[in-house]
Design a protein around this motif. Structure first.
Motif, mmCIF file in Angstrom:
data_model
loop_
_atom_site.group_PDB
_atom_site.id
_atom_site.type_symbol
_atom_site.label_atom_id
_atom_site.label_comp_id
_atom_site.label_asym_id
_atom_site.label_seq_id
_atom_site.Cartn_x
_atom_site.Cartn_y
_atom_site.Cartn_z
ATOM 1 N N ARG A 1 4.433 0.528 -1.888
ATOM 2 C CA ARG A 1 3.566 -0.392 -1.140
ATOM 3 C C ARG A 1 4.408 -1.411 -0.363
ATOM 4 O O ARG A 1 4.123 -1.710 0.803
ATOM 5 C CB ARG A 1 2.615 -1.100 -2.106
ATOM 6 C CG ARG A 1 1.650 -2.075 -1.448
ATOM 7 C CD ARG A 1 0.622 -2.589 -2.449
ATOM 8 N NE ARG A 1 1.251 -3.136 -3.638
ATOM 9 C CZ ARG A 1 1.776 -4.354 -3.713
ATOM 10 N NH1 ARG A 1 1.770 -5.151 -2.643
ATOM 11 N NH2 ARG A 1 2.303 -4.803 -4.833
ATOM 12 N N GLN B 1 4.593 -2.003 3.579
ATOM 13 C CA GLN B 1 4.271 -3.332 4.106
ATOM 14 C C GLN B 1 5.360 -3.813 5.055
ATOM 15 O O GLN B 1 5.077 -4.396 6.109
ATOM 16 C CB GLN B 1 4.113 -4.332 2.956
ATOM 17 C CG GLN B 1 3.608 -5.706 3.389
ATOM 18 C CD GLN B 1 2.250 -5.652 4.056
ATOM 19 O OE1 GLN B 1 1.267 -5.229 3.446
ATOM 20 N NE2 GLN B 1 2.183 -6.062 5.321
ATOM 21 N N GLN C 1 -5.510 -1.360 -8.797
ATOM 22 C CA GLN C 1 -5.637 -2.162 -7.585
ATOM 23 C C GLN C 1 -4.436 -1.952 -6.659
ATOM 24 O O GLN C 1 -4.595 -1.864 -5.432
ATOM 25 C CB GLN C 1 -5.754 -3.645 -7.949
ATOM 26 C CG GLN C 1 -5.974 -4.559 -6.744
ATOM 27 C CD GLN C 1 -7.230 -4.210 -5.977
ATOM 28 O OE1 GLN C 1 -8.315 -4.129 -6.558
ATOM 29 N NE2 GLN C 1 -7.096 -3.977 -4.676
ATOM 30 N N SER C 2 -3.251 -1.864 -7.234
ATOM 31 C CA SER C 2 -2.050 -1.630 -6.423
ATOM 32 C C SER C 2 -2.132 -0.292 -5.705
ATOM 33 O O SER C 2 -1.736 -0.171 -4.536
ATOM 34 C CB SER C 2 -0.796 -1.673 -7.298
ATOM 35 O OG SER C 2 -0.540 -2.978 -7.756
ATOM 36 N N ASP D 1 -4.510 -0.637 -2.795
ATOM 37 C CA ASP D 1 -3.854 -1.338 -1.687
ATOM 38 C C ASP D 1 -2.878 -0.422 -0.949
ATOM 39 O O ASP D 1 -2.765 -0.466 0.281
ATOM 40 C CB ASP D 1 -3.105 -2.567 -2.214
ATOM 41 C CG ASP D 1 -4.044 -3.631 -2.763
ATOM 42 O OD1 ASP D 1 -5.259 -3.584 -2.459
ATOM 43 O OD2 ASP D 1 -3.566 -4.495 -3.524
ATOM 44 N N GLU E 1 -4.764 1.976 1.386
ATOM 45 C CA GLU E 1 -5.207 1.302 2.603
ATOM 46 C C GLU E 1 -4.052 1.134 3.589
ATOM 47 O O GLU E 1 -4.216 1.313 4.797
ATOM 48 C CB GLU E 1 -5.816 -0.056 2.261
ATOM 49 C CG GLU E 1 -7.228 0.029 1.708
ATOM 50 C CD GLU E 1 -8.174 0.778 2.638
ATOM 51 O OE1 GLU E 1 -8.228 0.455 3.847
ATOM 52 O OE2 GLU E 1 -8.848 1.716 2.164
#
Length: 237
Positions: free
Chosen positions: A183, A187, A32-33, A36, A39
């Motif tokens: 990530r 971010q 999942q990380s 993310d 994306e």
């Protein structure tokens, strides 16, 4: 074509076999990380980024009898780190190269020999540069050492830690750490971009997605473009 059909069927069987294996909570969290992260890379139009298709082929399974597995993802991540480093070097060198071309054009023009840009020398010695360009080159070398050394250390130490890991669970935890760190970096970059309304300069330009870690160095014409390297055809853009 019979060979293509066999290859396709083999790939499908591998994917089905990998999906059939139940993931641990830690493996699911890693997958999942990574999703993310991909994306975020696309939201920011990162020069070095994984394709969205790579999310489906990001392996977390233990062992090498299942393909894709965690080791294929580790190799893919290593390629990603290498491309970020290469792209960073290219980005920092680009401005100096443009200044150098301007200097050589002016130098040839001052000599009145009428040579065009295509006849600029392919190599020039440090002592042949103007004092200003010599100082810029020295400054560039210092900046590259200061700014790219952390990336080099990250690339080396991350692989070393993975190889020294005691078991699959520890390797999953390490990969989770590396993916989360990247990530969080993106971010923060996205947050700054939203605050100031600008597009922070990207480090590099490539999208990744697969199995073959082979990459090619960018040509001069590619320096200003998004460049692609593939692991199985659509891993990196």
């Amino acid at each position: 074509d019979e060979n293509i059909s066999k290859t396709f069927l083999s790939a499908v069987k591998k994917a089905v076999a990998a999906d059939a294996i139940e993931k641990t909570p830690e493996e699911s969290s890693l997958a999942q990380s990574f999703s993310d992260l991909v994306e975020l890379q696309h939201d920011l139009s990162e020069d070095v980024r994984f394709t969205r298709a790579s999310v489906q082929s990001f392996g977390v399974a233990e062992g090498t009898d299942v393909d894709p597995n965690l080791w294929t993802s580790i190799r893919l991540w290593q390629s990603y780190a290498e491309q970020r480093l290469v792209a960073g070097q290219n980005e920092m060198q680009k401005e100096f190269q443009e200044r150098l071309v301007e200097y050589l054009k002016k130098d040839l023009g001052d000599k009145g020999d009428g040579k065009g840009e295509e006849e600029l020398p392919s190599a020039i010695g440090f002592q042949d540069l103007s004092p200003e360009l010599q100082a810029e080159l020295i400054d560039l070398q210092k900046r590259m050492t200061a700014e790219l050394k952390p990336l080099m250390l990250e690339q080396t130490l991350s692989m070393q830690k993975i190889l020294e890991a005691a078991d699959h669970e520890e390797r999953v935890a390490l990969m989770q750490y590396f993916v989360d760190a990247e990530r969080k970096r993106l971010q923060a970059k996205k947050t700054l971009k939203g605050m100031f309304g600008g597009a922070p300069s990207a480090v590099t330009s490539r999208e990744s997605d697969g199995d073959d870690e082979t990459t090619t160095a960018p040509s001069e014409e590619e320096t200003n473009k998004s460049q692609i390297f593939a692991d199985d055809g659509d891993a990196f853009q």
